[in-house]
Design a protein around this motif. Structure first.
Motif, PDB file in Angstrom:
ATOM      1  N   LEU A 303       0.878  -1.307   0.096  1.00 17.99           N
ATOM      2  CA  LEU A 303      -0.010  -0.018  -0.161  1.00 17.99           C
ATOM      3  C   LEU A 303       0.752   1.340  -0.065  1.00 17.99           C
ATOM      4  CD1 LEU A 303      -2.860  -1.289   2.519  1.00 17.99           C
ATOM      5  CD2 LEU A 303      -2.802  -0.977  -0.112  1.00 17.99           C
ATOM      6  N   PRO A 304       1.661   1.556   0.799  1.00 13.35           N
ATOM      7  CA  PRO A 304       2.787   2.557   0.948  1.00 13.35           C
ATOM      8  C   PRO A 304       3.449   2.748  -0.392  1.00 13.35           C
ATOM      9  CG  PRO A 304       3.564   1.240   2.483  1.00 13.35           C
ATOM     10  CD  PRO A 304       2.009   0.807   2.062  1.00 13.35           C
ATOM     11  N   LEU A 305       3.978   1.481  -0.888  1.00 12.79           N
ATOM     12  CA  LEU A 305       4.888   1.572  -2.093  1.00 12.79           C
ATOM     13  C   LEU A 305       3.869   2.030  -3.236  1.00 12.79           C
ATOM     14  CD1 LEU A 305       7.314   0.621  -3.547  1.00 12.79           C
ATOM     15  CD2 LEU A 305       6.197  -1.718  -3.946  1.00 12.79           C
ATOM     16  N   GLY A 306       2.603   1.665  -3.399  1.00 17.24           N
ATOM     17  CA  GLY A 306       1.773   2.108  -4.414  1.00 17.24           C
ATOM     18  C   GLY A 306       1.633   3.479  -4.343  1.00 17.24           C
ATOM     19  N   LEU A 307       1.066   3.881  -3.152  1.00 19.35           N
ATOM     20  CA  LEU A 307       0.974   5.350  -2.886  1.00 19.35           C
ATOM     21  C   LEU A 307       2.260   6.218  -3.404  1.00 19.35           C
ATOM     22  CD1 LEU A 307      -0.959   7.643  -1.814  1.00 19.35           C
ATOM     23  CD2 LEU A 307      -0.184   6.857   0.522  1.00 19.35           C
ATOM     24  N   LEU A 308       3.570   5.769  -2.792  1.00 21.28           N
ATOM     25  CA  LEU A 308       4.447   6.610  -3.215  1.00 21.28           C
ATOM     26  C   LEU A 308       4.735   6.682  -4.509  1.00 21.28           C
ATOM     27  CD1 LEU A 308       7.188   7.825  -2.300  1.00 21.28           C
ATOM     28  CD2 LEU A 308       8.199   5.743  -2.470  1.00 21.28           C
ATOM     29  N   HIS A 309       4.583   5.815  -5.595  1.00 23.19           N
ATOM     30  CA  HIS A 309       5.124   5.942  -6.790  1.00 23.19           C
ATOM     31  C   HIS A 309       3.744   6.476  -7.546  1.00 23.19           C
ATOM     32  CE1 HIS A 309       8.532   3.751  -6.516  1.00 23.19           C
ATOM     33  NE2 HIS A 309       8.071   2.873  -6.008  1.00 23.19           N
ATOM     34  N   ALA A 310       2.426   6.465  -7.278  1.00 23.98           N
ATOM     35  CA  ALA A 310       1.040   7.130  -7.904  1.00 23.98           C
ATOM     36  C   ALA A 310       1.250   8.572  -7.577  1.00 23.98           C
ATOM     37  CB  ALA A 310       0.009   6.492  -7.108  1.00 23.98           C
ATOM     38  N   SER A 311       1.640   9.063  -6.232  1.00 23.84           N
ATOM     39  CA  SER A 311       1.654  10.461  -5.775  1.00 23.84           C
ATOM     40  C   SER A 311       2.845  11.161  -6.408  1.00 23.84           C
ATOM     41  CB  SER A 311       1.865  10.743  -4.256  1.00 23.84           C
ATOM     42  OG  SER A 311       2.737   9.880  -3.684  1.00 23.84           O
ATOM     43  N   LEU A 312       4.032  10.540  -6.518  1.00 23.33           N
ATOM     44  CA  LEU A 312       4.989  10.997  -7.295  1.00 23.33           C
ATOM     45  C   LEU A 312       4.881  11.297  -8.621  1.00 23.33           C
ATOM     46  CD1 LEU A 312       8.226  11.990  -6.635  1.00 23.33           C
ATOM     47  CD2 LEU A 312       9.015   9.629  -7.328  1.00 23.33           C
ATOM     48  N   ALA A 313       4.036  10.259  -9.564  1.00 17.44           N
ATOM     49  CA  ALA A 313       3.789  10.634 -10.639  1.00 17.44           C
ATOM     50  C   ALA A 313       2.919  11.795 -11.007  1.00 17.44           C
ATOM     51  CB  ALA A 313       3.178   9.201 -11.354  1.00 17.44           C
ATOM     52  N   VAL A 314       1.829  11.782  -9.938  1.00 11.46           N
ATOM     53  CA  VAL A 314       1.074  13.037 -10.098  1.00 11.46           C
ATOM     54  C   VAL A 314       1.868  14.269 -10.070  1.00 11.46           C
ATOM     55  CG1 VAL A 314      -0.556  14.426  -8.791  1.00 11.46           C
ATOM     56  CG2 VAL A 314      -1.091  12.020  -9.124  1.00 11.46           C
ATOM     57  N   ARG A 315       2.808  14.336  -8.745  1.00  6.28           N
ATOM     58  CA  ARG A 315       3.765  15.430  -8.733  1.00  6.28           C
ATOM     59  C   ARG A 315       4.727  16.099  -9.691  1.00  6.28           C
ATOM     60  NH1 ARG A 315       7.682  16.241  -3.315  1.00  6.28           N
ATOM     61  NH2 ARG A 315       8.614  17.919  -3.849  1.00  6.28           N
ATOM     62  N   LEU A 321       1.544  20.839 -15.517  1.00 10.39           N
ATOM     63  CA  LEU A 321       0.369  21.167 -16.189  1.00 10.39           C
ATOM     64  C   LEU A 321      -0.429  22.112 -15.160  1.00 10.39           C
ATOM     65  CD1 LEU A 321      -0.904  17.733 -17.652  1.00 10.39           C
ATOM     66  CD2 LEU A 321       0.283  19.694 -18.941  1.00 10.39           C
ATOM     67  N   ASP A 322      -0.308  21.782 -13.879  1.00 11.40           N
ATOM     68  CA  ASP A 322      -1.345  22.386 -12.792  1.00 11.40           C
ATOM     69  C   ASP A 322      -0.183  22.529 -11.570  1.00 11.40           C
ATOM     70  OD1 ASP A 322      -2.708  23.546 -10.898  1.00 11.40           O
ATOM     71  OD2 ASP A 322      -4.573  22.318 -11.619  1.00 11.40           O
ATOM     72  N   PRO A 323       0.101  23.711 -10.983  1.00  9.25           N
ATOM     73  CA  PRO A 323       1.007  23.385  -9.670  1.00  9.25           C
ATOM     74  C   PRO A 323       0.115  22.951  -8.672  1.00  9.25           C
ATOM     75  CG  PRO A 323       1.115  25.737 -10.855  1.00  9.25           C
ATOM     76  CD  PRO A 323       0.089  24.771 -11.600  1.00  9.25           C
ATOM     77  N   ARG A 324      -1.005  22.970  -8.563  1.00 10.73           N
ATOM     78  CA  ARG A 324      -1.752  22.365  -7.631  1.00 10.73           C
ATOM     79  C   ARG A 324      -1.351  20.764  -7.474  1.00 10.73           C
ATOM     80  NH1 ARG A 324      -7.622  24.621  -8.813  1.00 10.73           N
ATOM     81  NH2 ARG A 324      -7.135  23.923 -11.020  1.00 10.73           N
ATOM     82  N   LEU A 325      -1.270  20.256  -8.591  1.00  7.59           N
ATOM     83  CA  LEU A 325      -0.785  18.697  -8.563  1.00  7.59           C
ATOM     84  C   LEU A 325       0.593  18.508  -7.735  1.00  7.59           C
ATOM     85  CD1 LEU A 325      -2.164  17.784 -12.136  1.00  7.59           C
ATOM     86  CD2 LEU A 325      -3.240  17.386  -9.834  1.00  7.59           C
ATOM     87  N   THR A 326       1.365  19.559  -7.994  1.00 12.35           N
ATOM     88  CA  THR A 326       2.647  19.291  -7.094  1.00 12.35           C
ATOM     89  C   THR A 326       2.431  19.156  -5.960  1.00 12.35           C
ATOM     90  OG1 THR A 326       3.791  20.697  -9.133  1.00 12.35           O
ATOM     91  CG2 THR A 326       4.965  20.409  -6.936  1.00 12.35           C
ATOM     92  N   ALA A 327       1.643  20.231  -5.282  1.00 12.76           N
ATOM     93  CA  ALA A 327       1.332  20.224  -4.093  1.00 12.76           C
ATOM     94  C   ALA A 327       0.643  19.100  -3.468  1.00 12.76           C
ATOM     95  CB  ALA A 327       0.350  21.393  -3.579  1.00 12.76           C
ATOM     96  N   ALA A 328      -0.407  18.463  -4.354  1.00 12.80           N
ATOM     97  CA  ALA A 328      -1.154  17.276  -4.011  1.00 12.80           C
ATOM     98  C   ALA A 328      -0.217  16.142  -4.193  1.00 12.80           C
ATOM     99  CB  ALA A 328      -2.442  17.168  -5.070  1.00 12.80           C
ATOM    100  N   GLY A 329       0.615  16.061  -5.041  1.00 14.27           N
ATOM    101  CA  GLY A 329       1.487  14.852  -5.140  1.00 14.27           C
ATOM    102  C   GLY A 329       2.528  14.903  -3.962  1.00 14.27           C
ATOM    103  N   ALA A 330       3.190  15.865  -3.386  1.00 11.57           N
ATOM    104  CA  ALA A 330       3.764  16.199  -2.291  1.00 11.57           C
ATOM    105  C   ALA A 330       3.307  15.787  -1.072  1.00 11.57           C
ATOM    106  CB  ALA A 330       4.622  17.490  -2.117  1.00 11.57           C
ATOM    107  N   ALA A 331       1.975  16.012  -0.943  1.00 12.48           N
ATOM    108  CA  ALA A 331       0.977  15.656   0.270  1.00 12.48           C
ATOM    109  C   ALA A 331       0.984  14.029   0.121  1.00 12.48           C
ATOM    110  CB  ALA A 331      -0.073  16.069   0.693  1.00 12.48           C
ATOM    111  N   GLY A 332       0.781  13.447  -1.177  1.00 12.62           N
ATOM    112  CA  GLY A 332       0.570  11.924  -1.255  1.00 12.62           C
ATOM    113  C   GLY A 332       2.100  11.397  -0.964  1.00 12.62           C
ATOM    114  N   ASN A 333       3.211  12.049  -1.165  1.00 11.47           N
ATOM    115  CA  ASN A 333       4.506  11.555  -0.856  1.00 11.47           C
ATOM    116  C   ASN A 333       4.551  11.297   0.756  1.00 11.47           C
ATOM    117  OD1 ASN A 333       5.868  13.494  -3.395  1.00 11.47           O
ATOM    118  ND2 ASN A 333       5.000  11.519  -3.765  1.00 11.47           N
ATOM    119  N   ALA A 334       4.229  12.450   1.418  1.00  6.56           N
ATOM    120  CA  ALA A 334       4.289  12.425   2.985  1.00  6.56           C
ATOM    121  C   ALA A 334       3.448  11.382   3.524  1.00  6.56           C
ATOM    122  CB  ALA A 334       4.085  13.859   3.510  1.00  6.56           C
TER     123      ALA A 334
END
Length: 370
Positions: A303-315, A321-334
């Motif tokens: 679960l954390p492995l999948g979340l790490l890579h999915a959120s990193l791809a979003v970030r 494309l959208d700076p908000r996705l950078t923030a959302a992805g970073a939150a997912g990384n954390a």
């Protein structure tokens, strides 16, 4: 008494590591655009906290346990204290504590090489020298462009050495060893050159990262173990996904050196996609040896492995494309890092519950007739 001191020392080191990790993540979130009530020092010194104070302390503890000498723990104590000094708004003290920790770590690795002279131990020593070099430049405030690449060389050399050690019985082509040494030497040269000529140095460094990823995919045993099951398959998936991010980081690092806007990809594909994938993959194996805590491996680790890579791809991909996705992805990384810590703790508790002696069994009296 010795057991009590051992427990207290492990708790103290765990506290130092956790403090640096949490502070580093908080600073990284602010840099990515996530609002967080953190001190400015954690934002400015995000790389210092994550590489020197967190990863440096963890790796130094692992090596100190391996050499079995009390004095070897002086290094991780200093690097952990460096994180506290930074948070206490004493950056110069923190910088010199980190430099002292890295130099102590070099001495520990000299002991390791004397005990076992092999390619992987020499690479561990080279990684320690890279950390010391970067930390001294940081403390002296010279050649700033070489500092972070040298710190990353510390991690790259260490990971490459550990992969060599874990797969030392695997047959490889004769060219594999010299090729790896050449790639890592080019990375070190690129890191140093980045302090003088960022364009040329960054380009060489990035291409070296991409070449290292190609070497690992070609010669690491993970390509075989991914077809197995259990912990071996999980580790292989961590490794292979990490190598993919390492290749992307190399290309992005070279592009950034030529002026393209790929800095976030270069830094975080390397730090999160590659380095933290290695942490997630190796922790269930290394933790029992270092902290004397055994874990019960199971599907929750994915679960954390999948979340790490999915959120990193979003970030890293969506963020362009959208700076908000950078923030959302970073939150997912954390969140992924936090989820992994929780999973690791829960698996340790599960192992203890599964293997603890059953205290509920009725006692049998030893005297006949009772």
């Amino acid at each position: 008494m010795r057991g009590t001191w051992g427990l207290l020392s492990r708790l103290a080191f765990a506290g130092l590591v956790a403090t640096s990790l949490v502070a580093g993540i908080a600073g990284g979130l602010v840099r990515a655009g996530v609002a967080a009530p953190v001190a400015g020092a954690t934002v400015v010194a995000h790389a210092f906290l994550m590489i020197c104070a967190f990863m440096g302390t963890v790796i130094a503890i692992e090596r100190a346990v391996a050499v079995k000498r009390a004095v070897a723990f002086a290094g991780p104590l200093a690097s952990g204290a460096a994180g506290l000094a930074l948070l206490a708004r004493a950056p110069q003290v923190a910088a010199w504590l980190a430099a002292a920790a890295a130099l102590a770590f070099v001495c520990v690795n000299v002991v390791v090489v004397r005990r076992q002279k092999a390619i992987h131990t020499l690479l561990l020593l080279a990684g320690a020298v890279a950390w010391a070099g970067g930390s001294l430049l940081h403390a002296l405030d010279v050649l700033a462009g070489a500092v972070v690449p040298l710190w990353f060389c510390f991690l790259l050399f260490t990971i490459a050495a550990e992969r060599l050690e874990m797969t030392r019985l695997m047959r490889r082509q004769a060219v594999a060893g010299p090729a790896l040494l050449g790639i890592l030497a080019a990375a070190a040269c690129g890191a140093l050159l980045s302090g003088f000529a960022p364009g040329w140095g960054g380009g060489l460094y990035g291409l070296s990262l991409a070449a290292l990823a190609a070497w690992l995919v070609t010669f690491d045993i993970a390509r075989r173990t991914v077809r197995t099951a259990g912990l071996s398959r999980y580790m292989a998936l961590c490794l292979l996904t990490g190598y993919a991010w390492l290749f992307a980081a190399g290309l992005a690092w070279a592009a950034t050196a030529q002026g393209l806007p790929w800095r976030d990809m270069a830094l975080h594909a390397l730090a999160l996609g590659f380095v933290f994938s290695m942490v997630l993959g190796h922790a269930p194996v290394i933790l029992p040896a270092v902290a004397r805590v055994k874990v019960a491996f199971g599907w929750p680790f994915y679960l954390p492995l999948g979340l790490l890579h999915a959120s990193l791809a979003v970030r890293l991909l969506g963020g362009h494309l959208d700076p908000r996705l950078t923030a959302a992805g970073a939150a997912g990384n954390a969140l992924a890092v936090a989820a992994f810590a929780i999973t690791l703790a829960a698996s340790a508790i599960a192992w203890r519950a599964r293997h603890a002696p059953d205290q509920r069994k009725p006692r049998h009296d030893t005297l006949a007739g009772n």
